[in-house]
Design an enzyme around this catalytic site. Structure first.
Site, PDB file in Angstrom:
ATOM      1  CB  VAL A 219      -0.974   0.000   1.209  1.00  0.00           C
ATOM      2  CG1 VAL A 219      -1.859   1.230   1.181  1.00  0.00           C
ATOM      3  CG2 VAL A 219      -1.834  -1.264   1.206  1.00  0.00           C
TER       4      VAL A 219
ATOM      5  CB  VAL B 200     -13.869  -0.840   5.182  1.00  0.00           C
ATOM      6  CG1 VAL B 200     -14.973  -1.863   4.898  1.00  0.00           C
ATOM      7  CG2 VAL B 200     -13.681  -0.656   6.674  1.00  0.00           C
TER       8      VAL B 200
ATOM      9  CE  LYS C 145     -10.652  -5.361   4.949  1.00  0.00           C
ATOM     10  NZ  LYS C 145     -10.282  -6.257   3.853  1.00  0.00           N
TER      11      LYS C 145
HETATM   12  P1  NDP Z   1       3.166  -4.800   3.678  1.00  0.00           P
HETATM   13  O1  NDP Z   1       3.532  -5.914   4.579  1.00  0.00           O
HETATM   14  O2  NDP Z   1       3.252  -4.987   2.210  1.00  0.00           O
HETATM   15  O3  NDP Z   1       4.008  -3.497   4.044  1.00  0.00           O
HETATM   16  C1  NDP Z   1       4.226  -3.068   5.344  1.00  0.00           C
HETATM   17  C2  NDP Z   1       5.250  -1.962   5.351  1.00  0.00           C
HETATM   18  O4  NDP Z   1       5.351  -1.470   6.676  1.00  0.00           O
HETATM   19  C3  NDP Z   1       6.643  -2.408   4.928  1.00  0.00           C
HETATM   20  O5  NDP Z   1       7.272  -1.393   4.201  1.00  0.00           O
HETATM   21  C4  NDP Z   1       7.364  -2.635   6.256  1.00  0.00           C
HETATM   22  O6  NDP Z   1       8.742  -2.360   6.215  1.00  0.00           O
HETATM   23  C5  NDP Z   1       6.708  -1.586   7.130  1.00  0.00           C
HETATM   24  N1  NDP Z   1       6.677  -1.993   8.534  1.00  0.00           N
HETATM   25  C6  NDP Z   1       5.984  -3.003   9.078  1.00  0.00           C
HETATM   26  N2  NDP Z   1       6.193  -3.056  10.405  1.00  0.00           N
HETATM   27  C7  NDP Z   1       7.050  -2.063  10.695  1.00  0.00           C
HETATM   28  C8  NDP Z   1       7.668  -1.592  11.883  1.00  0.00           C
HETATM   29  N3  NDP Z   1       7.460  -2.205  13.043  1.00  0.00           N
HETATM   30  N4  NDP Z   1       8.488  -0.520  11.803  1.00  0.00           N
HETATM   31  C9  NDP Z   1       8.725   0.073  10.621  1.00  0.00           C
HETATM   32  N5  NDP Z   1       8.158  -0.317   9.455  1.00  0.00           N
HETATM   33  C10 NDP Z   1       7.342  -1.367   9.495  1.00  0.00           C
HETATM   34  O7  NDP Z   1       1.660  -4.390   4.110  1.00  0.00           O
HETATM   35  P2  NDP Z   1       0.519  -3.784   3.184  1.00  0.00           P
HETATM   36  O8  NDP Z   1       1.045  -2.634   2.432  1.00  0.00           O
HETATM   37  O9  NDP Z   1      -0.153  -4.882   2.457  1.00  0.00           O
HETATM   38  O10 NDP Z   1      -0.541  -3.303   4.299  1.00  0.00           O
HETATM   39  C11 NDP Z   1      -0.351  -2.106   5.016  1.00  0.00           C
HETATM   40  C12 NDP Z   1      -1.656  -1.743   5.721  1.00  0.00           C
HETATM   41  O11 NDP Z   1      -2.678  -1.571   4.751  1.00  0.00           O
HETATM   42  C13 NDP Z   1      -2.202  -2.828   6.665  1.00  0.00           C
HETATM   43  O12 NDP Z   1      -2.857  -2.203   7.740  1.00  0.00           O
HETATM   44  C14 NDP Z   1      -3.211  -3.564   5.794  1.00  0.00           C
HETATM   45  O13 NDP Z   1      -4.199  -4.207   6.551  1.00  0.00           O
HETATM   46  C15 NDP Z   1      -3.785  -2.422   5.021  1.00  0.00           C
HETATM   47  N6  NDP Z   1      -4.403  -2.758   3.759  1.00  0.00           N
HETATM   48  C16 NDP Z   1      -3.744  -3.567   2.858  1.00  0.00           C
HETATM   49  C17 NDP Z   1      -4.309  -3.842   1.642  1.00  0.00           C
HETATM   50  C18 NDP Z   1      -3.629  -4.711   0.635  1.00  0.00           C
HETATM   51  O14 NDP Z   1      -4.246  -4.998  -0.400  1.00  0.00           O
HETATM   52  N7  NDP Z   1      -2.408  -5.146   0.848  1.00  0.00           N
HETATM   53  C19 NDP Z   1      -5.635  -3.312   1.291  1.00  0.00           C
HETATM   54  C20 NDP Z   1      -6.242  -2.472   2.300  1.00  0.00           C
HETATM   55  C21 NDP Z   1      -5.629  -2.209   3.483  1.00  0.00           C
HETATM   56  P3  NDP Z   1       9.767  -3.180   5.296  1.00  0.00           P
HETATM   57  O15 NDP Z   1       9.465  -2.736   3.892  1.00  0.00           O
HETATM   58  O16 NDP Z   1      11.083  -2.752   5.757  1.00  0.00           O
HETATM   59  O17 NDP Z   1       9.448  -4.621   5.531  1.00  0.00           O
HETATM   60  N1  HSE Z   2      -5.843  -8.694   3.179  1.00  0.00           N
HETATM   61  C1  HSE Z   2      -6.941  -7.855   2.838  1.00  0.00           C
HETATM   62  C2  HSE Z   2      -7.844  -8.567   1.860  1.00  0.00           C
HETATM   63  C3  HSE Z   2      -6.436  -6.574   2.225  1.00  0.00           C
HETATM   64  O1  HSE Z   2      -7.440  -9.622   1.353  1.00  0.00           O
HETATM   65  O2  HSE Z   2      -8.949  -8.099   1.628  1.00  0.00           O
HETATM   66  C4  HSE Z   2      -7.486  -5.561   2.069  1.00  0.00           C
HETATM   67  O3  HSE Z   2      -7.914  -5.064   3.300  1.00  0.00           O
END
Ligand code: NDP
Ligand code: HSE
Length: 429
Positions: free
Chosen positions: A17, A133, A206
């Site tokens: 994201v 959501v 959600k």
């Molecule tokens: P990812 O696992 O792809 O990315 C997480 C990022 O956060 C990475 O860059 C990671 O660092 C960083 N990170 C995680 N923990 C820490 C920490 N303790 N300190 C510093 N940096 C940290 O997650 P997503 O992008 O998939 O999801 C992010 C959020 O968005 C979540 O809340 C998820 O539920 C929500 N979301 C995701 C969707 C999706 O389709 N993926 C859709 C809708 C919501 P590093 O790169 O160094 O590992």
């Molecule tokens: N892991 C979630 C899904 C990302 O599969 O719908 C979106 O919130």
């Protein structure tokens, strides 16, 4: 205080994201300037692993996320790291430091939304969470605004892209659960821990967020009935099809008629094949709702993935930017705490069940008698012969109270003609 020449952003997280959000801010710079009235500039990005290869120069990144949220040169913090901590402490600190917040974190909002939004409101700051959501589907803002005058009677949604992707691939391509999950992970749909997706936690967060907005109070998560998709088999999917249904993981919330009381649940559900929700495939999400004045309404679109989710994050960011440009005091809409939730045992619905039984005379009659004595009427049936003098029977019940259904199913299980109760699911008509 806004710097009205440009809005300065810090992004916490550069995963699926975070990177999508950065791309959209850069790629759609002109549209954003036009809509906000000034440029949006990403100043710094927080990550965990400094050794990971990134698509941007190293000077953007830091592992000191507190430094980003405390930076006086940053106006808005976008939290896209996920999970409860350190995200919660970072958002609290960002608000304490006077920064607006946009987050995609459903777990955090489902658990702490009431407190955080109230805090933002008191401080005159924005705290938005559209992406939490339904990925790219605008659901949260319409519920807060355009639909706010309605009494929302019921909402029912396919809210987890990963589970829907898995169920679709198991159904369409006969993939195994593990193959389909690997595909969802590869596409960036799955949470860091996919248990959250397949065991219904993500859908629970959600539907809890949507219910909190619709009914005005945070929902205690331990009062939400939750089941995931691990027990859904291709066999049940095929029987469901024969009976005219599809199996979907749904988050469902409805008013019970008692003051301040709802029934809220997450489970695999048989949905009539001609219902709009049954037609939602792959990582698409949908929310169907009924409001007393608006009637039936359906939102659908891509519920997960980098760009659709970025679309929701950037939409919130633009909202914050516009507010800053007019010197607005923040538009976070608070809600209270402590909604009452009716136990699942009091649910009234129809049920599907699949039994393996002795293939001999009077088996059906004995099963029907046990259900009949408990007031559970049988509405439809499918049957086939198995090997070793066994047969498989699938029943659909009429509407009945869940506690009567489950206790009579236990009695049926004890009959000597019943080899096993293989599965049962709730039905929504
Ligand atoms: P990812 O696992 O792809 O990315 C997480 C990022 O956060 C990475 O860059 C990671 O660092 C960083 N990170 C995680 N923990 C820490 C920490 N303790 N300190 C510093 N940096 C940290 O997650 P997503 O992008 O998939 O999801 C992010 C959020 O968005 C979540 O809340 C998820 O539920 C929500 N979301 C995701 C969707 C999706 O389709 N993926 C859709 C809708 C919501 P590093 O790169 O160094 O590992
Ligand atoms: N892991 C979630 C899904 C990302 O599969 O719908 C979106 O919130």
């Amino acid at each position: 205080m806004a710097n009205c020449e440009r809005i300065r952003v810090g992004i916490l997280g550069f995963g699926t994201v975070g990177e999508g959000t950065y791309r959209m801010i850069c790629d759609n710079e002109e549209e954003i300037v036009q809509k906000v009235g000034c440029p949006i500039e990403v100043r710094r990005i927080g990550i965990r692993d400094p050794k990971k290869e990134r698509s941007l120069p190293g000077e953007f990144f830091t592992t000191d996320l507190e430094d980003i949220v405390s930076d006086p040169e940053i106006d808005v913090v976008i939290e896209v790291i996920g999970g409860e901590e350190p995200a919660l402490s970072l958002i609290d600190l960002a608000l304490d430091k006077g920064k607006h917040v946009v987050t995609a974190n459903k777990e955090l909002i489902a658990k702490h939304g009431s407190r955080l939004v109230t805090k933002a409101r008191k401080l005159g700051l924005d705290l938005h969470f559209e992406a939490a959501v339904g990925g790219g589907i605008p659901i949260v803002q319409p519920l807060k605004h355009q639909l706010a005058g309605n009494d929302i009677v019921k909402m029912m949604g396919v809210l987890n892209g990963t589970s829907n992707f898995i169920l679709t691939k198991m159904w369409d391509e006969e993939q195994t659960f593990d193959e389909a999950l690997a595909g969802a992970q590869k596409a960036g749909y799955a949470e860091a821990d996919p248990t959250n997706d397949v065991d219904g936690f993500d859908t629970m967060y959600k539907i809890a967020i949507l219910a909190a907005i619709a009914f005005g109070k945070q929902i205690p998560l331990d009062l939400i009935h939750r089941e995931g998709i691990r027990k859904v088999t291709q066999k049940d999917m095929h029987y469901a099809e024969v009976l005219g249904y599809r199996i979907k993981l749904l988050g469902i919330v409805e008013e019970t008629g008692a003051d301040d009381e709802i029934l809220i649940r997450v489970h695999p559900t048989l949905v009539p094949e001609d219902h709009q929700v049954a037609k939602v495939e792959d990582a698409y999400n949908a929310l169907w709702l009924h409001g007393d004045f608006v009637g039936d309404l359906m939102f659908s679109g891509k519920g997960a993935g980098s760009f659709p989710t970025a679309s929701a994050v950037v939409g919130d960011l633009i909202d914050v930017g516009r507010n800053m440009m007019i010197g607005g005091s923040g538009s976070a809409i608070p809600y209270g705490e402590g909604m009452k939730c009716r136990p699942i045992g009091k649910l009234e619905t129809r049920y599907y069940m699949r039994l393996v039984v002795a293939d001999k005379p009077n088996t059906l009659g004995r099963i029907a008698t046990v259900f009949g004595e408990a007031g559970v009427g049988l509405a439809a049936m499918e049957m086939r012969t198995l090997e070793n003098d066994l047969g498989e029977i699938v029943f659909l019940t009429h509407k009945c109270v869940e506690s009567s259904f489950t206790s009579s199913l236990e009695d049926v299980r004890l009959l000597d003609v019943v080899e096993s109760v293989e599965s049962w699911f709730r039905v929504e008509d």
